[in-house]
Every structure is written in C-alpha cells, then in structure tokens.
Design an enzyme around this catalytic site. Structure first.
Site, short mmCIF file in Angstrom:
data_model
loop_
_atom_site.label_atom_id
_atom_site.label_comp_id
_atom_site.label_asym_id
_atom_site.label_seq_id
_atom_site.Cartn_x
_atom_site.Cartn_y
_atom_site.Cartn_z
N ASN A 264 29.15 25.39 -69.04
CA ASN A 264 28.27 24.29 -69.39
C ASN A 264 27.73 23.53 -68.19
OD1 ASN A 264 28.17 23.90 -72.50
ND2 ASN A 264 30.27 24.47 -72.05
N THR B 72 23.72 32.87 -78.43
CA THR B 72 23.36 32.23 -77.16
C THR B 72 24.49 32.50 -76.15
OG1 THR B 72 24.19 30.13 -78.06
CG2 THR B 72 21.81 30.48 -78.08
N LYS C 274 26.43 32.35 -85.53
CA LYS C 274 26.50 32.22 -84.07
C LYS C 274 27.12 30.86 -83.76
CE LYS C 274 24.23 30.22 -81.44
NZ LYS C 274 24.34 28.89 -80.72
N SER D 170 20.47 26.53 -66.00
CA SER D 170 20.06 27.30 -64.82
C SER D 170 20.62 28.71 -64.80
CB SER D 170 20.49 26.55 -63.55
OG SER D 170 21.87 26.28 -63.57
N GLU E 191 33.64 28.65 -76.08
CA GLU E 191 33.27 28.83 -74.67
C GLU E 191 34.48 28.67 -73.75
OE1 GLU E 191 28.59 27.46 -74.86
OE2 GLU E 191 30.09 26.02 -74.21
N THR F 271 26.74 23.28 -82.81
CA THR F 271 25.74 24.27 -82.45
C THR F 271 26.15 25.59 -83.05
OG1 THR F 271 25.31 23.22 -80.36
CG2 THR F 271 24.44 25.38 -80.60
#
Length: 408
Positions: free
Chosen positions: A403, A154, A180, A408, A277, A191
């Site tokens: 995040n 992702t 992942k 969007s 991230e 996640t």
C-alpha cells in the site's frame, strides 16, 4: 447441495468473458457477465458516504428497475471521486454494453462496477474498445467464468470463484459466484466486489431481502485492514431458467436454497480474507455464550479488526490481553469476569483464560499452535446463547509495502 465447477456461468443461461483492454498494463481488466434471459436482481453497497459513480448507478437501478440483462466490470480504475464526468462515464459503459448485446436493451438494463485507483478519470477510449471486444468473447463454461474472475482482480493474488447446485423439488438449481478483494476490507463491506448468478425463480423483493440477511453473516464479518471503500458492491442476478418452483420465505424449498445461497457468499467472503494484502495467517474468531447474536458478532468483529491483535498473530504471540481489550472497546456489553479464551489450530488447542482468570500455559505449545496458517480464537462470555463468527488475517510488513506504492 454440493459444489460444482463453473463459477458465474454454472447457472443455466449465463455467459461471461474477461479481457485485457489496456486499462492495466499486461493484465486482464474488463469483464462481462450476461444472461440469455432478463434477470431479477438485488444489490448491497458500501456504507462509505463517499460512493463511486458505479455504486450510485447500481443503487438507482436496484431502486427503480425490475430486471437487468447483465453486468460490466472494470479493474484498475475505481471511477470514484471523479465528479460529473464519472457519472457520465458509468452511463456510457452501461449504454455501450447494452448496445453490444442488442438494440432492444437500454442502459438501465446493465449494472456497472469499477475497482482500482481512486480519483483518476476512466480512459474511455480504451474502455469503449474493450467493451466491444469483451462482448464478442462472451461464452458459457468454466473457462469463460475464470477469465472474468481474473479480470476483476486488483491486488488479489488469486481469483475467487465458487458454484453449487441444490435440489429444489425435482429440479436442480445452480448458484455461482466470483469475487475480488484483498485490501481495504472491513466490516460493512470494503474494496470488494462480489457477483452471484442463479437460475432460480425468485422475485426481486424476495431476493433483495435474502441478500440483506446474508450480507450480515458473511461480508460484514470480515476484516483485513479496517478501511471501508468507496466501491464495494454485491450483486445477485436470478434468471429463472431452471424453471424450478418459485422460491418464497417459508416455502417448502426455502431453507435448502438459502443454505446454498449463504454458503456461496460465506465462501467468497472467507476467500477475500485468505487473500488479504500481505497476509500470512487466516484467523477465525468464534464468540459464544453472548446475550444475543448481535452482541456476539460485535465482539467477534472487534477482535478481527484490531491491529494489535493482527500484529500479535503475525508474530505468533499468544498475547490474549489484546483480544480481551478489543472485546472491551467493541461497544457490546459483557462481564469480563465470565470470559473464557482459547486458541486452536491443526497443532492443538490451548485455554489461556478461564472465567476471567489467566491460566498458566505452555508458551512453546502456544507458539506451535499460532505458527499455523489457520488459527481459531474461541471466546465464551458465559451470559447467554448468542453466537457469532468473524474472519480476519494478520498484519504484516508486506501490507505496508503493497500500500505504500499502490499508485506507483
């Protein structure tokens, strides 16, 4: 044991594929991992009370089914918080995959995983077409494994694969894996999805126990941002096609196999943190001298999940008080007056606290050490022989940006 190429297809009899089905824009988003022979299997799942439909499906299979044929995975949509429709869509994914593999298989022979945005129904027309196409692309070899590893990502910036082989008597046994994960990563899993394949001969109950033990020291010792997801899953498939001696705890080859098995999971867990991230630094926290292993692991996890500690590392600031503070609220018992803390990297090492007393240190040297991409924290609490290691990353502006507009 040594590493080899091939990811989830390194073990004999495993095929994989990964395609862009249209769930995501212009990116691969659907993967299959399938064995030529039925597999014993094991699973470990999120501790979040809110569980995605695929997690509930897989938990049921782990509890009730003896063998499975393969796994179907989609990215871009978590199929979480989607109610009865989500459960129906999960079963449909399993049924379609089973049908694509052959009429002799039922939906209970297929594990399902999803990852992505929460609360949005799966686009089942797209998924249905995609599964058929993905099944036609199933192949052996490292290229097929890499396509599958790419399709499960992702916000990951790179795909995560590993494979090893280990001698079990006169037979070479292979263990391969892909994972992942980048955000929503926290002890007790997050996640993250991890898929392990092996051609070892091992009973389901033994494999489940082994996975449970391994998770404690690998995926449960990483943290990126303190969030535990609705979808995190680790699945292991063993098809026995190496025809090695059956592996049992205490058996002559058990230690060799478990060492290789643990290595694969730990490698993937650390790779997830390296891809945190917005992360700029990989942080390893080693706690030694604790009363026992559980205490040491609790202390180490508390440090890597502290946002203040993460922020200090982002600024390459030797703010050791934040580390001691995080240890103090961990819930583990220790004497702060006995703690010795130090930092280390490729640029050197530096003691900042010795047996509870602060040490006057060279701030320039500390900055030089902490500016490195990989940094270690050593904490000795001086109370016993327990040790534990946790892995985390810094907290950057980029994490907020990623995040802030994830949907969007």
């Amino acid at each position: 044991m040594h590493t080899i190429e091939g990811g989830v297809t390194a073990a004999k009899g495993f095929l994989a594929s990964g395609i862009a089905s249209g769930i995501k824009k212009r990116k691969k988003d659907l993967a299959l991992v399938v064995s030529l022979q039925e597999c014993t299997f094991a699973g470990s799942f999120t501790t979040n009370l809110v569980k995605a439909a695929p997690v509930l499906w897989d938990q049921k299979l782990v509890a009730e089914s003896k063998t499975v044929k393969g796994i179907v995975i989609n990215s871009g949509n978590a199929n979480a918080c989607t109610g009865k429709q989500g459960m129906e869509d999960t079963k449909t994914m399993a049924s379609l995959t089973a049908l694509a593999l052959g009429k002799s298989f039922g939906s209970e022979s297929i594990l399902v995983c999803s990852t992505g945005v929460i609360g949005v129904p799966l686009p089942m027309d797209t998924v249905t077409k995609g599964i058929g196409l993905c099944a036609k692309e199933l192949k052996e070899g490292k290229e097929a494994a890499s396509l599958a590893a790419e399709a499960i990502c992702t916000t990951d910036t790179f795909s995560k694969e590993i494979a090893v082989e280990v001698a079990i008597g006169d037979t070479m046994v292979h263990i391969g894996g892909m994972a992942k994960g980048s955000g929503m990563i926290h002890p007790n899993m997050a996640t993250m999805l991890s898929f392990i394949t092996t051609d070892a001969v091992i009973e389901k109950s033994v494999l489940q126990q082994l996975l449970g033990n391994t998770v404690v020291d690998s995926y449960n010792m990483i943290s990126v941002d303190g969030d535990t997801s609705t979808n995190d899953t680790v699945l292991v498939l063993a098809n026995g096609m190496s025809q090695c001696p059956s592996l049992v705890p205490g058996g002559p080859y058990w230690d060799d196999f478990t060492q290789a098995f643990d290595y694969v999971h730990t490698y993937l867990a650390k790779a997830i943190v390296r891809d945190g991230e917005g992360a700029g630094k990989f942080i390893e926290v080693q706690v030694n001298g604790a009363r026992d292993k559980k205490t040491a692991q609790t202390l180490a996890r508390s440090v890597v999940k502290s946002n203040l500690v993460k922020a200090a590392f982002f600024g390459s600031d030797a703010n050791w008080g934040r580390i001691l503070c995080a240890m103090g609220y961990s819930g583990a018992s220790f004497d702060p007056a006995c703690v010795t803390l130090s930092f280390a990297s490729a640029k050197g090492s530096l003691v900042v606290v010795k047996e509870g007393q602060p040490i006057v240190f060279d701030e320039k040297l500390a900055k030089t050490i902490l500016l490195e991409k990989e940094v270690q924290v050593f904490a000795n609490v001086g109370e016993g022989s327990g040790s534990g290691t946790a892995w985390g990353c810094d907290l950057s502006y980029e994490y907020v940006r990623i995040n802030g507009d994830y949907r969007s």
